[in-house]
Design a protein around this motif. Structure first.
Motif, PDB file in Angstrom:
ATOM      1  N   GLU A  59       0.810  -1.208   0.000  1.00 27.00           N
ATOM      2  CA  GLU A  59       0.000   0.000   0.000  1.00 27.00           C
ATOM      3  C   GLU A  59       0.853   1.272   0.000  1.00 27.00           C
ATOM      4  OE1 GLU A  59       0.082  -1.459   4.371  1.00 27.00           O
ATOM      5  OE2 GLU A  59      -0.017  -2.315   2.350  1.00 27.00           O
ATOM      6  N   GLN A  60       2.132   1.144   0.336  1.00 27.24           N
ATOM      7  CA  GLN A  60       3.029   2.301   0.305  1.00 27.24           C
ATOM      8  C   GLN A  60       3.559   2.597  -1.096  1.00 27.24           C
ATOM      9  OE1 GLN A  60       5.879   0.812   3.094  1.00 27.24           O
ATOM     10  NE2 GLN A  60       4.732   1.464   4.902  1.00 27.24           N
ATOM     11  N   ILE A  61       3.382   1.657  -1.997  1.00 31.23           N
ATOM     12  CA  ILE A  61       3.889   1.780  -3.370  1.00 31.23           C
ATOM     13  C   ILE A  61       2.774   2.034  -4.371  1.00 31.23           C
ATOM     14  CG2 ILE A  61       5.068   0.556  -5.252  1.00 31.23           C
ATOM     15  CD1 ILE A  61       7.002   1.229  -3.068  1.00 31.23           C
ATOM     16  N   ARG A  62       1.650   1.346  -4.205  1.00 31.36           N
ATOM     17  CA  ARG A  62       0.658   1.261  -5.276  1.00 31.36           C
ATOM     18  C   ARG A  62      -0.036   2.576  -5.604  1.00 31.36           C
ATOM     19  NH1 ARG A  62      -3.302  -2.552  -1.672  1.00 31.36           N
ATOM     20  NH2 ARG A  62      -4.165  -0.919  -0.304  1.00 31.36           N
ATOM     21  N   ASP A  63      -0.023   3.559  -4.673  1.00 30.11           N
ATOM     22  CA  ASP A  63      -0.739   4.807  -4.951  1.00 30.11           C
ATOM     23  C   ASP A  63       0.169   5.886  -5.518  1.00 30.11           C
ATOM     24  OD1 ASP A  63       0.691   5.209  -2.631  1.00 30.11           O
ATOM     25  OD2 ASP A  63      -0.870   6.350  -1.602  1.00 30.11           O
ATOM     26  N   ALA A  64       1.360   5.493  -6.006  1.00 35.33           N
ATOM     27  CA  ALA A  64       2.303   6.456  -6.581  1.00 35.33           C
ATOM     28  C   ALA A  64       2.381   6.297  -8.095  1.00 35.33           C
ATOM     29  CB  ALA A  64       3.685   6.269  -5.965  1.00 35.33           C
ATOM     30  N   HIS A  65       2.829   7.357  -8.755  1.00 37.62           N
ATOM     31  CA  HIS A  65       3.073   7.310 -10.196  1.00 37.62           C
ATOM     32  C   HIS A  65       4.470   6.788 -10.515  1.00 37.62           C
ATOM     33  CE1 HIS A  65      -0.555   9.478 -11.453  1.00 37.62           C
ATOM     34  NE2 HIS A  65      -0.385  10.247 -10.396  1.00 37.62           N
ATOM     35  N   ILE A  66       5.458   7.150  -9.699  1.00 38.62           N
ATOM     36  CA  ILE A  66       6.856   6.847  -9.973  1.00 38.62           C
ATOM     37  C   ILE A  66       7.493   6.228  -8.740  1.00 38.62           C
ATOM     38  CG2 ILE A  66       9.150   7.878 -10.383  1.00 38.62           C
ATOM     39  CD1 ILE A  66       7.763  10.016 -12.065  1.00 38.62           C
ATOM     40  N   LEU A  67       8.286   5.194  -8.936  1.00 39.37           N
ATOM     41  CA  LEU A  67       9.194   4.674  -7.913  1.00 39.37           C
ATOM     42  C   LEU A  67      10.594   5.134  -8.277  1.00 39.37           C
ATOM     43  CD1 LEU A  67       9.983   2.871  -5.480  1.00 39.37           C
ATOM     44  CD2 LEU A  67      10.210   0.971  -7.120  1.00 39.37           C
ATOM     45  N   HIS A  68      11.219   5.883  -7.387  1.00 37.37           N
ATOM     46  CA  HIS A  68      12.578   6.377  -7.602  1.00 37.37           C
ATOM     47  C   HIS A  68      13.539   5.576  -6.718  1.00 37.37           C
ATOM     48  CE1 HIS A  68      15.926   8.917  -6.038  1.00 37.37           C
ATOM     49  NE2 HIS A  68      16.100   9.174  -7.307  1.00 37.37           N
ATOM     50  N   LEU A  69      14.591   5.043  -7.333  1.00 36.68           N
ATOM     51  CA  LEU A  69      15.577   4.229  -6.633  1.00 36.68           C
ATOM     52  C   LEU A  69      16.979   4.751  -6.922  1.00 36.68           C
ATOM     53  CD1 LEU A  69      14.207   0.734  -7.710  1.00 36.68           C
ATOM     54  CD2 LEU A  69      13.876   1.787  -5.455  1.00 36.68           C
ATOM     55  N   THR A  70      17.908   4.479  -5.994  1.00 37.25           N
ATOM     56  CA  THR A  70      19.313   4.743  -6.289  1.00 37.25           C
ATOM     57  C   THR A  70      20.130   3.480  -6.028  1.00 37.25           C
ATOM     58  OG1 THR A  70      20.238   5.388  -4.129  1.00 37.25           O
ATOM     59  CG2 THR A  70      18.926   7.057  -5.317  1.00 37.25           C
ATOM     60  N   GLY A  71      21.347   3.494  -6.563  1.00 37.22           N
ATOM     61  CA  GLY A  71      22.257   2.372  -6.371  1.00 37.22           C
ATOM     62  C   GLY A  71      22.967   2.393  -5.037  1.00 37.22           C
ATOM     63  N   ILE A  72      22.681   3.380  -4.193  1.00 33.91           N
ATOM     64  CA  ILE A  72      23.281   3.400  -2.866  1.00 33.91           C
ATOM     65  C   ILE A  72      22.647   2.331  -1.986  1.00 33.91           C
ATOM     66  CG2 ILE A  72      23.665   4.787  -0.790  1.00 33.91           C
ATOM     67  CD1 ILE A  72      23.535   7.273  -2.586  1.00 33.91           C
ATOM     68  N   THR A  73      21.328   2.224  -2.041  1.00 36.22           N
ATOM     69  CA  THR A  73      20.614   1.323  -1.143  1.00 36.22           C
ATOM     70  C   THR A  73      21.064  -0.132  -1.260  1.00 36.22           C
ATOM     71  OG1 THR A  73      18.723   2.822  -1.259  1.00 36.22           O
ATOM     72  CG2 THR A  73      18.325   0.640  -0.330  1.00 36.22           C
ATOM     73  N   PRO A  74      21.176  -0.713  -2.460  1.00 34.65           N
ATOM     74  CA  PRO A  74      21.596  -2.123  -2.510  1.00 34.65           C
ATOM     75  C   PRO A  74      23.024  -2.345  -2.054  1.00 34.65           C
ATOM     76  CG  PRO A  74      21.495  -1.187  -4.719  1.00 34.65           C
ATOM     77  CD  PRO A  74      20.841  -0.195  -3.786  1.00 34.65           C
ATOM     78  N   ALA A  75      23.827  -1.292  -1.956  1.00 33.10           N
ATOM     79  CA  ALA A  75      25.202  -1.432  -1.487  1.00 33.10           C
ATOM     80  C   ALA A  75      25.298  -1.507   0.031  1.00 33.10           C
ATOM     81  CB  ALA A  75      26.047  -0.260  -1.999  1.00 33.10           C
ATOM     82  N   LEU A  76      24.216  -1.174   0.734  1.00 30.54           N
ATOM     83  CA  LEU A  76      24.278  -1.097   2.192  1.00 30.54           C
ATOM     84  C   LEU A  76      24.281  -2.465   2.862  1.00 30.54           C
ATOM     85  CD1 LEU A  76      21.814   1.878   2.850  1.00 30.54           C
ATOM     86  CD2 LEU A  76      24.305   1.938   2.716  1.00 30.54           C
ATOM     87  N   SER A  77      23.565  -3.434   2.283  1.00 27.61           N
ATOM     88  CA  SER A  77      23.488  -4.781   2.870  1.00 27.61           C
ATOM     89  C   SER A  77      22.733  -5.686   1.915  1.00 27.61           C
ATOM     90  CB  SER A  77      22.764  -4.757   4.221  1.00 27.61           C
ATOM     91  OG  SER A  77      21.392  -4.416   4.049  1.00 27.61           O
ATOM     92  N   ASP A  78      22.835  -6.990   2.151  1.00 26.67           N
ATOM     93  CA  ASP A  78      22.061  -7.936   1.342  1.00 26.67           C
ATOM     94  C   ASP A  78      20.565  -7.716   1.541  1.00 26.67           C
ATOM     95  OD1 ASP A  78      24.337  -9.109   0.325  1.00 26.67           O
ATOM     96  OD2 ASP A  78      24.375 -10.740   1.793  1.00 26.67           O
ATOM     97  N   GLY A  79      20.167  -7.392   2.772  1.00 22.37           N
ATOM     98  CA  GLY A  79      18.755  -7.129   3.029  1.00 22.37           C
ATOM     99  C   GLY A  79      18.257  -5.920   2.260  1.00 22.37           C
ATOM    100  N   CYS A  80      19.083  -4.885   2.174  1.00 25.49           N
ATOM    101  CA  CYS A  80      18.699  -3.702   1.401  1.00 25.49           C
ATOM    102  C   CYS A  80      18.575  -4.035  -0.078  1.00 25.49           C
ATOM    103  CB  CYS A  80      19.713  -2.590   1.625  1.00 25.49           C
ATOM    104  SG  CYS A  80      19.573  -1.764   3.223  1.00 25.49           S
ATOM    105  N   LYS A  81      19.489  -4.862  -0.575  1.00 27.61           N
ATOM    106  CA  LYS A  81      19.412  -5.263  -1.987  1.00 27.61           C
ATOM    107  C   LYS A  81      18.127  -6.045  -2.247  1.00 27.61           C
ATOM    108  CE  LYS A  81      22.354  -8.365  -3.569  1.00 27.61           C
ATOM    109  NZ  LYS A  81      23.619  -8.944  -4.106  1.00 27.61           N
ATOM    110  N   GLU A  82      17.759  -6.942  -1.363  1.00 24.78           N
ATOM    111  CA  GLU A  82      16.508  -7.680  -1.515  1.00 24.78           C
ATOM    112  C   GLU A  82      15.307  -6.738  -1.460  1.00 24.78           C
ATOM    113  OE1 GLU A  82      16.595 -10.517   1.628  1.00 24.78           O
ATOM    114  OE2 GLU A  82      18.328 -11.607   0.824  1.00 24.78           O
TER     115      GLU A  82
END
Length: 333
Positions: free
Chosen positions: A140-163
């Motif tokens: 429900e935190q995603i579905r009501d948006a038009h755009i999902l914005h991501l960066t490559g910093i988050t998956p570098a923080l941990s395996d859990g962040c990458k998942e």
């Protein structure tokens, strides 16, 4: 090509149910900036603010008139409360932020150097944000948006962040969001080889990919914008936008491409946050339905604003401050 044609467009009924323009998530840190220049060992007085690529974009977009939700985990500590309050105070929706009583809010320091980019020192290992897992991003935190914005910093923080990044992409795809990815490579967090493998996998699932020139080279092993664009399009992107610093930016789709000149800045005060300002400007143009080249031009303008003020977010303009020239903003103020 109109900006709204670059990715999947929901039907009119679905669009009406979407109350958030952009949703983004990632780590935001408390930033300490010395009042003096030179080595940090000699600094005695600091200003306290915040910095984080995703929250930078969120704040810049709100100032441009958009609705944004920022998702993260913060330490259940004074710095966590300060960070949440700062971002919420800028008008960003922080209702999906959670607090972690076992892990702290990260901090970082800038080291000011006259006439050069500042050095940055991170203290983020074991932070609350690095403990993010897929269950911390709800549908429900995603579905009501038009755009999902991501960066490559988050998956570098941990395996859990990458998942968690891959989980958010799956949710966005399920609900037909446009997925925008800024690689934002931080080599203090991983090697070039690790970054290339992970980020190309993520980029393959995204509609818009917008690296800097050096980041594009790391990802594709190509050095020219046109060749970088072709590799990333072949990899799965629909639109590639390559940031070229003072020269502006280059964009490429399957049937369109072009260079968009940057805006000269008389004196660069602080370069950190300029790339995030570009991302926000581009997304604002996209959300307004501007042609792709004009959305890129707006990105250049906001990036130029950011260079003129110290701090990660302090230089981002409000839409009312843009001194519109016709229906396009002017970088001077």
């Amino acid at each position: 090509m109109r900006a709204q044609e670059i990715a999947i467009s929901p039907d009119s009924g679905e669009r009406k149910s979407r109350t958030i323009d952009v949703v983004t998530f990632g780590e935001t840190m408390v930033l300490f900036s010395p009042l003096s220049t030179g080595p940090l060992r000699y600094a005695t007085h600091f200003e306290k603010t915040i910095g984080g690529a995703e929250s930078n974009v969120a704040i810049a977009l709100v100032r441009l008139g958009h609705t944004v939700r920022w998702i993260s985990r913060l330490g259940d500590d004074e710095f966590g409360t300060f960070t949440r309050n700062f971002i919420r105070g800028e008008g960003v929706d922080t209702s999906a932020v959670t607090f972690d009583h076992r892990h702290p809010t990260a901090v970082y320091f800038k080291e000011r150097r006259e006439g050069r980019e500042p050095n940055v020192y991170y203290y983020r290992s074991g932070s609350a944000a690095s403990q993010m897992k897929p269950e911390h991003i709800r549908e429900e935190q995603i579905r009501d948006a038009h755009i999902l914005h991501l960066t490559g910093i988050t998956p570098a923080l941990s395996d859990g962040c990458k998942e968690t990044v891959h989980h958010s992409i799956s949710l966005a795809q399920k609900h037909n969001l446009t997925i925008v990815f800024d690689p934002n490579i931080r080599l203090k967090l991983w090697t070039k080889a690790e970054a290339r493998e992970t980020l190309m996998e993520i980029a393959a699932k995204c509609d818009v990919v917008m690296p800097g020139l050096e980041e594009g080279t790391i990802l594709t092993r190509e050095t020219e914008p046109e060749k970088i664009g072709r590799v990333l399009l072949k990899n799965g992107a629909k639109v590639v936008v390559i940031k070229l610093g003072a020269k502006g930016a280059y964009y490429q789709t399957a049937d369109d491409a072009g260079y968009v000149a940057g805006f000269p800045v008389d004196q660069i005060v602080d370069s950190i946050g300029a790339g995030d300002g570009f991302a926000a400007g581009f997304l604002s143009g996209y959300l307004r339905g501007w042609p792709l080249g004009e959305a890129v031009r707006l990105g250049n303008r906001i990036g130029a604003y950011a260079l003129t003020v110290a701090g990660d977010v302090e230089g981002y303009p409000f839409w009312s401050q843009m001194n519109l020239d016709g229906d396009r903003p002017d970088v001077s103020r």
